[in-house]
Design an enzyme around this catalytic site. Structure first.
Site, PDB file in Angstrom:
ATOM      1  N   CYS A  86       0.832  -1.207   0.000  1.00  0.00           N
ATOM      2  CA  CYS A  86       0.000   0.000   0.000  1.00  0.00           C
ATOM      3  C   CYS A  86       0.869   1.260   0.000  1.00  0.00           C
ATOM      4  CB  CYS A  86      -0.988  -0.057   1.164  1.00  0.00           C
ATOM      5  SG  CYS A  86      -2.364   1.087   0.970  1.00  0.00           S
ATOM      6  N   HIS A 178      -3.675  -5.598   0.879  1.00  0.00           N
ATOM      7  CA  HIS A 178      -3.029  -5.860   2.171  1.00  0.00           C
ATOM      8  C   HIS A 178      -3.001  -7.356   2.507  1.00  0.00           C
ATOM      9  CE1 HIS A 178      -2.571  -1.742   3.761  1.00  0.00           C
ATOM     10  NE2 HIS A 178      -3.611  -1.470   2.995  1.00  0.00           N
ATOM     11  N   GLU A 180      -1.196  -8.771   4.664  1.00  0.00           N
ATOM     12  CA  GLU A 180      -1.000  -8.948   6.121  1.00  0.00           C
ATOM     13  C   GLU A 180      -2.322  -8.887   6.885  1.00  0.00           C
ATOM     14  OE1 GLU A 180      -0.705  -6.191   4.582  1.00  0.00           O
ATOM     15  OE2 GLU A 180      -1.081  -4.472   5.873  1.00  0.00           O
TER      16      GLU A 180
END
Lengths: 205, 84
Positions: A86, A178, A180
């Site tokens: 990002c 994302h 994660e």
């Protein structure tokens, strides 16, 4: 496997990235942007957030932090892999470590949603959360061999549906989604694990 | 000596500007103007110390190229430089 997670003023996905890396048994440490030590690390994460408040333009001011020069040295030494997520992707484009630039989404909105992506000829779903994720490709540069992640429904108007790029030669991987945030069952999606497994595989090459 | 400059940063031609497009939609809907084309940009004021105007200009150009704009996306114009 040892991972370093760079923290700029305004970074806010550092903890998520730390926890996701730990899930894979990777040893992690945070690195403040004023530091210059990337020794003994295999993977460097530039996590999501709003470095320097996205002032002037997202990723613009972060490129002047001392750690960026050390990231460049890390790449030159072929020490390991760099991963920008990002805001990390925006920083890598602003520093010209990756081609092109990311700008305001075509619908002018902050998009926070799960999105379907093409990854290694399969479909995966990852969350996105950004306002400046529209990838603009540089004119006359063939990006075919760098496209590793593409939107199925292109929510932000990116050129060639690009959601992520991978410079295989220099081992620089970056994406707007994302991964994660899609590792633990408790938070819903788990397709992010495939990205982390890919990172591990690339590092072992 | 102290110098003052005004800088305009705009998107390069051909790059869609969502802010401008949104404003155009409003103009059409309200009937204020059906043909107007709008492009949004950024405006900066800089004040700096320099020995002479050439040096000031050189510094301002570096600031524009390194900090205020990204040549992949934007173009900049120095609208004014004056001693203050």
């Amino acid at each position: 496997m040892k991972a370093g997670i760079i923290v700029f003023p305004g970074t806010n996905c550092d903890r998520d990235t730390f926890e996701a890396c730990s899930f894979f048994g990777w040893e992690c440490r945070y690195i403040w942007h004023n530091e210059t030590d990337l020794n003994n690390l295999d993977a460097i994460f530039l996590p999501g957030g709003f470095s320097y408040g996205d002032y002037i333009c997202s990723g613009r001011l972060a490129k002047f932090s001392p750690i960026i020069q050390e990231v460049k040295n890390f790449i030159k030494r072929k020490q390991g892999i760099i991963i920008g997520i990002c805001n990390g992707f925006q920083i890598l484009c602003e520093t010209k470590l990756l081609p092109g630039v990311l700008t305001t989404n075509i619908n002018n909105k902050f998009i926070c949603d799960d999105t379907v992506l093409t990854f290694q000829n399969t479909e995966i779903t990852l969350p996105i959360a950004h306002k400046e994720g529209r990838y603009i490709a540089p004119k006359g540069k063939n990006l075919c061999n760098m496209m590793f992640l593409q939107y199925k429904n292109n929510p932000n108007g990116s050129d060639y549906d690009i959601a992520g790029l991978y410079d295989r030669e220099n081992k620089i991987l970056a994406m707007m989604p994302h991964p994660e945030r899609a590792v633990f069952k408790e938070t819903g999606l788990t397709d992010g694990r495939k990205i982390f497994e890919f990172i591990q595989k690339e590092l072992n090459k | 000596m102290k110098y003052y400059a005004e800088i305009k940063v705009t998107l390069k031609d051909g790059i869609k500007d969502p802010q401008g497009l949104a404003a155009e939609t409003v103009l059409k809907r309200t009937g204020i103007n059906e043909s107007a084309s709008i492009r949004a940009g950024k405006f900066f004021e800089i004040e700096l110390e320099a020995a002479k105007k050439e040096e000031a200009l050189e510094n301002i150009q570096t600031i524009c190229e390194e900090v205020l704009s990204n040549p992949c996306l934007e173009k900049y114009e120095i609208l004014k430089v004056k001693q203050v």
